[in-house]
Structures are given as structure tokens and as C-alpha cells.
Design a protein around this motif. Structure first.
Motif, PDB file in Angstrom:
ATOM      1  N   LEU A 160       2.643  72.343  66.623  1.00 51.62           N
ATOM      2  CA  LEU A 160       1.901  72.553  65.383  1.00 51.62           C
ATOM      3  C   LEU A 160       2.902  72.567  64.233  1.00 51.62           C
ATOM      4  N   LYS A 161       2.632  71.747  63.219  1.00 52.75           N
ATOM      5  CA  LYS A 161       3.549  71.669  62.075  1.00 52.75           C
ATOM      6  C   LYS A 161       2.797  72.054  60.807  1.00 52.75           C
ATOM      7  N   PHE A 162       3.300  73.086  60.126  1.00 50.75           N
ATOM      8  CA  PHE A 162       2.638  73.605  58.937  1.00 50.75           C
ATOM      9  C   PHE A 162       3.519  73.406  57.703  1.00 50.75           C
ATOM     10  N   PHE A 163       2.988  72.688  56.723  1.00 56.84           N
ATOM     11  CA  PHE A 163       3.632  72.613  55.410  1.00 56.84           C
ATOM     12  C   PHE A 163       2.927  73.617  54.513  1.00 56.84           C
ATOM     13  N   LEU A 164       3.669  74.622  54.041  1.00 63.33           N
ATOM     14  CA  LEU A 164       3.102  75.671  53.203  1.00 63.33           C
ATOM     15  C   LEU A 164       3.119  75.192  51.756  1.00 63.33           C
ATOM     16  N   HIS A 165       1.944  74.873  51.262  1.00 58.80           N
ATOM     17  CA  HIS A 165       1.805  74.156  49.992  1.00 58.80           C
ATOM     18  C   HIS A 165       1.592  75.130  48.824  1.00 58.80           C
ATOM     19  N   ILE A 166       2.596  75.248  47.969  1.00 58.17           N
ATOM     20  CA  ILE A 166       2.467  76.007  46.723  1.00 58.17           C
ATOM     21  C   ILE A 166       2.751  75.073  45.563  1.00 58.17           C
ATOM     22  N   ASP A 167       2.350  75.484  44.361  1.00 51.97           N
ATOM     23  CA  ASP A 167       2.677  74.663  43.196  1.00 51.97           C
ATOM     24  C   ASP A 167       3.872  75.254  42.452  1.00 51.97           C
ATOM     25  N   ARG A 168       4.326  74.522  41.451  1.00 47.47           N
ATOM     26  CA  ARG A 168       5.562  74.900  40.746  1.00 47.47           C
ATOM     27  C   ARG A 168       5.398  76.223  39.988  1.00 47.47           C
ATOM     28  N   ASP A 169       4.206  76.448  39.432  1.00 53.16           N
ATOM     29  CA  ASP A 169       3.960  77.696  38.705  1.00 53.16           C
ATOM     30  C   ASP A 169       4.010  78.895  39.634  1.00 53.16           C
ATOM     31  N   GLU A 170       3.463  78.739  40.835  1.00 53.97           N
ATOM     32  CA  GLU A 170       3.489  79.834  41.800  1.00 53.97           C
ATOM     33  C   GLU A 170       4.917  80.131  42.235  1.00 53.97           C
ATOM     34  N   GLN A 171       5.709  79.088  42.432  1.00 47.16           N
ATOM     35  CA  GLN A 171       7.108  79.323  42.788  1.00 47.16           C
ATOM     36  C   GLN A 171       7.824  80.086  41.683  1.00 47.16           C
ATOM     37  N   LYS A 172       7.553  79.727  40.436  1.00 43.65           N
ATOM     38  CA  LYS A 172       8.179  80.428  39.308  1.00 43.65           C
ATOM     39  C   LYS A 172       7.837  81.909  39.349  1.00 43.65           C
ATOM     40  N   GLU A 173       6.579  82.230  39.585  1.00 42.10           N
ATOM     41  CA  GLU A 173       6.162  83.634  39.641  1.00 42.10           C
ATOM     42  C   GLU A 173       6.859  84.378  40.774  1.00 42.10           C
ATOM     43  N   ARG A 174       6.982  83.739  41.911  1.00 42.36           N
ATOM     44  CA  ARG A 174       7.611  84.400  43.059  1.00 42.36           C
ATOM     45  C   ARG A 174       9.106  84.596  42.843  1.00 42.36           C
ATOM     46  N   LEU A 175       9.754  83.617  42.242  1.00 38.25           N
ATOM     47  CA  LEU A 175      11.174  83.776  41.923  1.00 38.25           C
ATOM     48  C   LEU A 175      11.375  84.873  40.886  1.00 38.25           C
ATOM     49  N   GLN A 176      10.494  84.905  39.889  1.00 38.97           N
ATOM     50  CA  GLN A 176      10.588  85.926  38.849  1.00 38.97           C
ATOM     51  C   GLN A 176      10.368  87.322  39.438  1.00 38.97           C
TER      52      GLN A 176
END
Length: 269
Positions: free
Chosen positions: A166-182
């Protein structure tokens, strides 16, 4: 439950911008309801994993890929928290060592695949060799282009020898990544997770997107499918992945081995 909306059909070209990372179509209830259902699925997973280990005939390989902060560690923690560590292993793949680089790119990977009765979770994987290698031109294009078929052949070898993949690509967008990094920067107890490299890699978002689209399109097969999991909503991501893993284990028709006939005469004083 029908997970086809997230499964990449073999030969189908993937366009990630057309897949909604906020999708929650497979669960109509609240976040709290999903958390309860996910815990129930985790309990089922624990029981199924025990049977898989006892039967000791089949194997399950789970591959997690995604942009930085997509939730690979969180998925492992939430979905596989209660499983028996004797039958479940996590294999993280970081920058290859000099010894690994002196061999073919699959050498280090093959050593980590599951044995009979095991579940192994790849936190990143052999796909880094068509992702980061491509984005940063670490090897010539003529080399990484051949790796798609080599990966397909390698995974076929595994599935032909009783390994379900089973191969899972965890799909987030760029804005969500920014929030998580912040959020990592803002919370002292999470700052250890933040690396300056994360900011540098974020600058290559578009290049990584193209690299992932190519990998998903070229290597999703009937026996080793990719699933693009909407992952902006962490609770939904965990619910869907837990559901797919449980359904897959049930479909493997695993069962406890027959008891030793000699047990019938055992008397314990």
C-alpha cells in the motif's frame, strides 16, 4: 467503503492541483466522530496484525510519502500506536550513506522489506530516488528516468512473493505547509522539528509537485497501488489510511494457524 476516489489507476496521469487536499467525502460526521471511529479501526488493526503475525505466511508493506510536514510521523503515531512491535517495524529512509551510494539505489531498501508475518512501514522510501534526486539533479536524467520501471519491477518481485503493498501520498497544499512550519516555530516544544532545510526545500514546491506527479503516474499498479490521501485535515487523513489498511488486511484472508494436535494431551499441574 469505496476508496477508488483516492486510488491512482494504472496508466492514469495524476494532476495534484485537481485533487482537493481538504476533501472529506468518505466521512459525513464530525471530527470527534471520526476520532472515535479511527480508534475503533486501530483496535481492529491490532487484532488483524496479531493474526498476520501468527499465520506467518503473508507480509504487508506500507509506504508513506509526502511533502515536508505532510504527516508521515503523525500517521505512524496515530494509526499504528497500539500494534505489537514484534510484528511491526518502521523503516525511515534518510540521506543515503557512502556505503549505500556505492551500490544500486534499491540495495538499502530491499534489506528493510517485511518478513513473513510482518508489517513494515516505510517513512519515505525508494521513491526519494525519483524525487529529491530529480529535483536537485543529483544524478543525470538518463539515470533517474530508468528508475520508474526498476521500481515497478522491484515491487512486482515483492508482490509475487506474498507481499501486499500500500502506497500513500499524503496530499497537503502549500498554505497548509506554511501553517505547519509556522506552528513549529511558534511552539518551543516543537522547534526541534524545524530544520532550516525545510525552508530551502519549500522553495522547490513546484518541482517536487511535478516529480510526485510523475512518480504517482508511472508506478501505480494493480498490485502496488498509490493512494492520494487528502491530508490538510489530519483527522481525516488518519481515518482514511486506517480504513484502507484494515480493509486490506481483511482482504488478505489471514487466519490463525491450526493448533498443534499434541496440545490436546497437555496437562498443566
Amino acid at each position: 467503503m469505496n476508496f477508488d476516489r483516492y486510488r491512482v489507476k494504472p496508466g492514469k496521469r495524476v494532476k495534484l492541483t485537481k485533487r482537493d487536499p481538504n476533501d472529506r467525502a468518505l466521512f459525513e460526521g464530525s471530527k470527534e466522530d471520526a476520532a472515535i471511529r479511527t480508534l475503533e479501526l486501530v483496535d481492529e488493526l491490532e487484532e488483524l496484525q496479531e493474526v498476520l503475525y501468527a499465520e506467518s505466511k503473508q507480509k504487508l508493506l506500507i509506504i508513506l510519502q509526502g511533502m515536508d510536514t505532510a504527516g508521515k510521523d503523525g500517521t505512524i503515531r496515530l494509526v499504528f500506536d497500539g500494534v505489537n512491535p514484534s510484528g511491526v517495524k518502521v523503516a525511515p529512509f534518510k540521506k543515503p550513506t557512502d556505503e549505500e551510494l556505492s551500490r544500486d539505489f534499491l540495495w538499502r531498501v530491499h534489506q528493510k522489506v517485511p518478513a513473513r508475518g510482518e508489517i513494515v512501514i516505510f517513512n519515505r522510501s525508494h521513491y526519494e530516488d525519483v524525487l529529491v534526486v530529480r529535483v536537485h539533479s543529483l544524478v543525470p536524467k538518463r539515470i533517474w528516468k530508468t528508475r520508474y520501471q526498476q521500481i515497478v519491477d522491484f515491487e512486482k518481485l515483492l508482490t509475487d512473493t506474498n507481499t501486499r503493498i500500500l502506497k500513500f501520498f499524503l496530499h497537503i497544499d502549500r498554505d497548509e505547509q506554511k501553517e505547519r512550519l509556522q506552528a513549529r516555530l511558534a511552539e518551543p516544544d516543537k522547534q526541534w522539528k524545524f530544520k532550516m532545510q525545510d525552508v530551502a526545500e519549500r522553495a522547490h514546491w513546484d518541482a517536487y509537485t511535478k516529480a510526485y506527479e510523475a512518480a504517482l503516474s508511472k508506478t501505480s499498479t494493480e498490485s502496488a497501488p498509490w493512494y492520494v490521501i487528502p491530508s490538510n485535515l489530519k483527522w481525516y487523513r488518519s481515518y482514511v489510511i486506517a480504513s484502507i489498511v484494515v480493509e486490506t488486511l481483511k482482504g488478505m484472508k489471514i487466519r490463525h494457524p491450526d493448533p498443534d494436535p499434541a496440545l490436546a494431551s497437555v496437562v498443566i499441574d
